[in-house]
Design an enzyme around this catalytic site. Structure first.
Site: not given
Ligand code: C5P
Length: 311
Positions: A18, A145
């Site tokens: 994406k 995602d």
């Molecule tokens: O959800 P995902 O595994 O992609 O998130 C990885 C990290 O990115 C989270 O642990 C967080 O530190 C950060 N994150 C965030 N806010 C979001 C998505 C991700 O702070 N909306």
């Protein structure tokens, strides 16, 4: 109970990368995630995950980015498969073979694509038949995602990015991606964004009218102008060379340039398939980007592939 004759012995699913056309980052929430308003577009760069019944859990990774992918218990596709197994009480280990075409730690949701593909593949292999919204919810528990990697197309994301809503959009778009040799950690980029913002209050994020108008019109020039990413400054702060890559895209005639998600991949929107090819040549020849990729968008989300695959 399903007859064994109807249960496939292996299933292959491909899931897309994406790009965030717009990424507006709001305040850090109590759970550590940031409130987001984003618009996702699925692009035609895919990882494939093939699952097959095995005596023990295992992960094998192939493709250009294979060495950067862990094959231990931290592999997201493996975590996804085991999470589904636990959820539906299946005690059947699988071997997962991943063909990786999406850059790793590049801000293109490659790990989420693998998790989404593994969920869809295991659901079919084990003949679970889980309702789509339940599978999407399980995906959301694995990464913000993952739901979008399942749905594909173009969608608006809110919450921490996992709550999707349809967007009125038309048109086909031609992208070029400058892939960086060193990845950026998503949590570190969010933390840098917070650090740069300091203590000033951050408003709740909302989609921009300019982006919605550009998508409704299907006009690539308008979309190029509307691209924006609140994480871009933080990504550049951590990897200053990105500024040069962004500027080069502009200089070589891209309609718009933006850091993809938390970076460091830089996405360039171009006017046509030919313009995309030209931009790839210019970026490579100038030496500003060591690796470039092209992709058409939008594309479908995670899909079961019929017959044999390359993984
Ligand atoms: O959800 P995902 O595994 O992609 O998130 C990885 C990290 O990115 C989270 O642990 C967080 O530190 C950060 N994150 C965030 N806010 C979001 C998505 C991700 O702070 N909306």
């Amino acid at each position: 109970m399903t007859s064994t004759a109807t249960v496939p012995r292996s299933v292959t699913v491909r899931a897309p990368a994406k790009v965030n056309l717009e990424l507006r980052v709001g305040p850090r929430r109590g759970d550590g995630f940031h409130a987001l308003s984003t618009v996702y577009m699925a692009v035609g760069l895919y990882d494939e995950v093939a699952v097959a019944t095995a005596d023990d859990w295992e992960v094998l990774v192939g493709g250009p980015y294979a060495e950067q992918v862990p094959t231990d218990d931290t592999n997201l596709a493996l975590i996804a498969a085991k999470t589904l197994a636990a959820e539906v009480d299946v005690a059947e280990p699988v071997s997962l073979r991943i063909h990786k075409e999406i850059p790793v730690a590049g801000g293109m949701a490659g790990g989420s694509a693998d998790a989404a593909a593994a969920l869809v593949a295991c659901d079919q292999l084990w003949a679970v038949g889980m309702a789509r919204d339940e599978l999407v919810e399980l995906g959301a528990s694995l990464g913000s995602d993952v739901p979008f990697a399942m749905s594909g197309g173009i969608a608006m994301g809110s919450g921490r990015g996992e709550q999707l809503a349809p967007v009125l959009a038309r048109g086909t778009f031609y992208w070029v991606f400058a892939v960086s040799t060193s990845g950026l950690s998503t949590p570190k980029v969010y933390a840098e964004c917070d650090r740069l913002r300091g203590k000033a209050p951050v408003p709740a994020p909302e989609p921009s009218a300019g982006m919605m108008t550009a998508l409704r019109s299907g006009d690539a020039e308008a979309l190029g102008r509307a691209l924006s990413n609140d994480l871009q400054t933080a990504a550049i702060s951590l990897q200053p060379a990105l500024r040069e890559v962004l500027d080069a895209g502009q200089e070589f005639g891209a309609l718009g340039s933006v850091v993809s998600g938390s970076g460091p991949t830089v996405a360039f929107l171009t006017a046509s398939a030919e313009a995309a090819l030209d931009l790839c040549v210019s970026l490579s020849a100038s030496g500003v980007a060591s690796e470039v990729k092209r992709a058409k968008a939008p594309v479908h989300g995670a899909q079961v592939l019929p017959g044999a695959s390359r993984v």
